[in-house]
Scaffold this motif. Sequence first.
Motif, mmCIF file in Angstrom:
data_model
loop_
_atom_site.group_PDB
_atom_site.id
_atom_site.type_symbol
_atom_site.label_atom_id
_atom_site.label_comp_id
_atom_site.label_asym_id
_atom_site.label_seq_id
_atom_site.Cartn_x
_atom_site.Cartn_y
_atom_site.Cartn_z
ATOM 1 N N PHE A 51 14.468 -2.678 39.282
ATOM 2 C CA PHE A 51 13.510 -2.990 40.340
ATOM 3 C C PHE A 51 12.803 -4.323 40.111
ATOM 4 C CE2 PHE A 51 13.747 1.681 40.747
ATOM 5 C CZ PHE A 51 14.145 1.744 42.078
ATOM 6 N N ASP A 52 13.252 -5.087 39.122
ATOM 7 C CA ASP A 52 12.704 -6.408 38.799
ATOM 8 C C ASP A 52 11.196 -6.353 38.547
ATOM 9 O OD1 ASP A 52 13.066 -9.067 38.210
ATOM 10 O OD2 ASP A 52 12.695 -9.727 40.266
ATOM 11 N N LEU A 53 10.777 -5.336 37.798
ATOM 12 C CA LEU A 53 9.378 -5.187 37.406
ATOM 13 C C LEU A 53 9.169 -5.841 36.046
ATOM 14 C CD1 LEU A 53 8.969 -1.418 38.291
ATOM 15 C CD2 LEU A 53 8.119 -3.351 39.607
ATOM 16 N N PRO A 54 7.965 -6.307 35.777
ATOM 17 C CA PRO A 54 7.718 -6.848 34.427
ATOM 18 C C PRO A 54 7.796 -5.729 33.395
ATOM 19 C CG PRO A 54 5.701 -6.818 35.715
ATOM 20 C CD PRO A 54 6.814 -6.422 36.640
ATOM 21 N N LEU A 55 8.389 -6.024 32.290
ATOM 22 C CA LEU A 55 8.559 -5.041 31.230
ATOM 23 C C LEU A 55 7.191 -4.647 30.660
ATOM 24 C CD1 LEU A 55 10.829 -3.604 29.713
ATOM 25 C CD2 LEU A 55 10.715 -5.399 28.018
ATOM 26 N N PRO A 56 6.910 -3.342 30.529
ATOM 27 C CA PRO A 56 5.601 -2.921 30.013
ATOM 28 C C PRO A 56 5.522 -3.027 28.490
ATOM 29 C CG PRO A 56 6.907 -1.009 30.513
ATOM 30 C CD PRO A 56 7.723 -2.213 30.922
ATOM 31 N N ALA A 57 5.717 -4.230 27.989
ATOM 32 C CA ALA A 57 5.674 -4.466 26.546
ATOM 33 C C ALA A 57 5.177 -5.884 26.305
ATOM 34 C CB ALA A 57 7.066 -4.284 25.945
ATOM 35 N N PRO A 58 4.639 -6.143 25.137
ATOM 36 C CA PRO A 58 4.191 -7.499 24.831
ATOM 37 C C PRO A 58 5.363 -8.484 24.815
ATOM 38 C CG PRO A 58 3.359 -5.935 23.215
ATOM 39 C CD PRO A 58 4.346 -5.206 24.067
ATOM 40 N N PRO A 59 5.157 -9.706 25.292
ATOM 41 C CA PRO A 59 6.261 -10.663 25.373
ATOM 42 C C PRO A 59 6.589 -11.341 24.043
ATOM 43 C CG PRO A 59 4.285 -11.642 26.256
ATOM 44 C CD PRO A 59 3.945 -10.213 25.911
ATOM 45 N N ARG A 60 5.781 -11.156 23.032
ATOM 46 C CA ARG A 60 5.987 -11.831 21.748
ATOM 47 C C ARG A 60 6.455 -10.830 20.694
ATOM 48 N NH1 ARG A 60 5.319 -17.244 22.713
ATOM 49 N NH2 ARG A 60 3.703 -17.485 24.266
ATOM 50 N N LEU A 61 7.118 -11.344 19.676
ATOM 51 C CA LEU A 61 7.620 -10.503 18.594
ATOM 52 C C LEU A 61 6.479 -9.798 17.859
ATOM 53 C CD1 LEU A 61 9.977 -9.471 16.918
ATOM 54 C CD2 LEU A 61 9.775 -11.516 15.513
ATOM 55 N N VAL A 62 5.381 -10.508 17.648
ATOM 56 C CA VAL A 62 4.248 -9.907 16.934
ATOM 57 C C VAL A 62 3.690 -8.733 17.730
ATOM 58 C CG1 VAL A 62 1.927 -10.346 16.071
ATOM 59 C CG2 VAL A 62 3.683 -12.074 15.792
ATOM 60 N N GLY A 63 3.604 -8.877 19.043
ATOM 61 C CA GLY A 63 3.123 -7.786 19.880
ATOM 62 C C GLY A 63 4.062 -6.597 19.856
ATOM 63 N N ALA A 64 5.356 -6.872 19.860
ATOM 64 C CA ALA A 64 6.337 -5.792 19.797
ATOM 65 C C ALA A 64 6.256 -5.070 18.453
ATOM 66 C CB ALA A 64 7.738 -6.344 20.023
ATOM 67 N N LEU A 65 6.053 -5.816 17.373
ATOM 68 C CA LEU A 65 5.901 -5.186 16.059
ATOM 69 C C LEU A 65 4.628 -4.348 15.999
ATOM 70 C CD1 LEU A 65 7.091 -8.048 13.697
ATOM 71 C CD2 LEU A 65 8.304 -5.950 14.304
ATOM 72 N N LEU A 66 3.592 -4.768 16.713
ATOM 73 C CA LEU A 66 2.363 -3.990 16.784
ATOM 74 C C LEU A 66 2.623 -2.647 17.457
ATOM 75 C CD1 LEU A 66 -0.703 -3.748 16.417
ATOM 76 C CD2 LEU A 66 -0.951 -4.892 18.614
ATOM 77 N N VAL A 67 3.405 -2.650 18.524
ATOM 78 C CA VAL A 67 3.755 -1.400 19.205
ATOM 79 C C VAL A 67 4.541 -0.492 18.268
ATOM 80 C CG1 VAL A 67 5.086 -0.420 21.103
ATOM 81 C CG2 VAL A 67 3.671 -2.432 21.495
ATOM 82 N N VAL A 68 5.480 -1.052 17.529
ATOM 83 C CA VAL A 68 6.263 -0.260 16.568
ATOM 84 C C VAL A 68 5.353 0.310 15.487
ATOM 85 C CG1 VAL A 68 8.064 -0.389 14.796
ATOM 86 C CG2 VAL A 68 8.412 -1.487 16.994
ATOM 87 N N ALA A 69 4.428 -0.499 14.983
ATOM 88 C CA ALA A 69 3.517 -0.033 13.942
ATOM 89 C C ALA A 69 2.622 1.091 14.461
ATOM 90 C CB ALA A 69 2.666 -1.198 13.435
ATOM 91 N N MET A 70 2.140 0.962 15.692
ATOM 92 C CA MET A 70 1.304 2.019 16.260
ATOM 93 C C MET A 70 2.103 3.303 16.436
ATOM 94 S SD MET A 70 -1.280 0.239 18.982
ATOM 95 C CE MET A 70 -0.014 -0.421 20.030
#
Length: 50
Positions: free
Chosen positions: A21-40
């Motif tokens: 549906f061409d929606l923005p991905l509900p995740a941080p756009p940077r690697l550090v933000g993605a690692l934060l999600v994994v850590a949480m």
Amino acid sequence: MTQLILGIALGLGIGFICRYFDLPLPAPPRLVGALLVVAMTLGFIAGGSF
């Protein structure tokens, strides 16, 4: 084990729907933000073990 498979399937499903549906991905756009999600997530899982 079923929770792990269900979680992976849900994540893939959300990613597919966002792409389709061409929606923005509900995740941080940077690697550090993605690692934060994994850590949480890992902290949440570890917290449920005790």
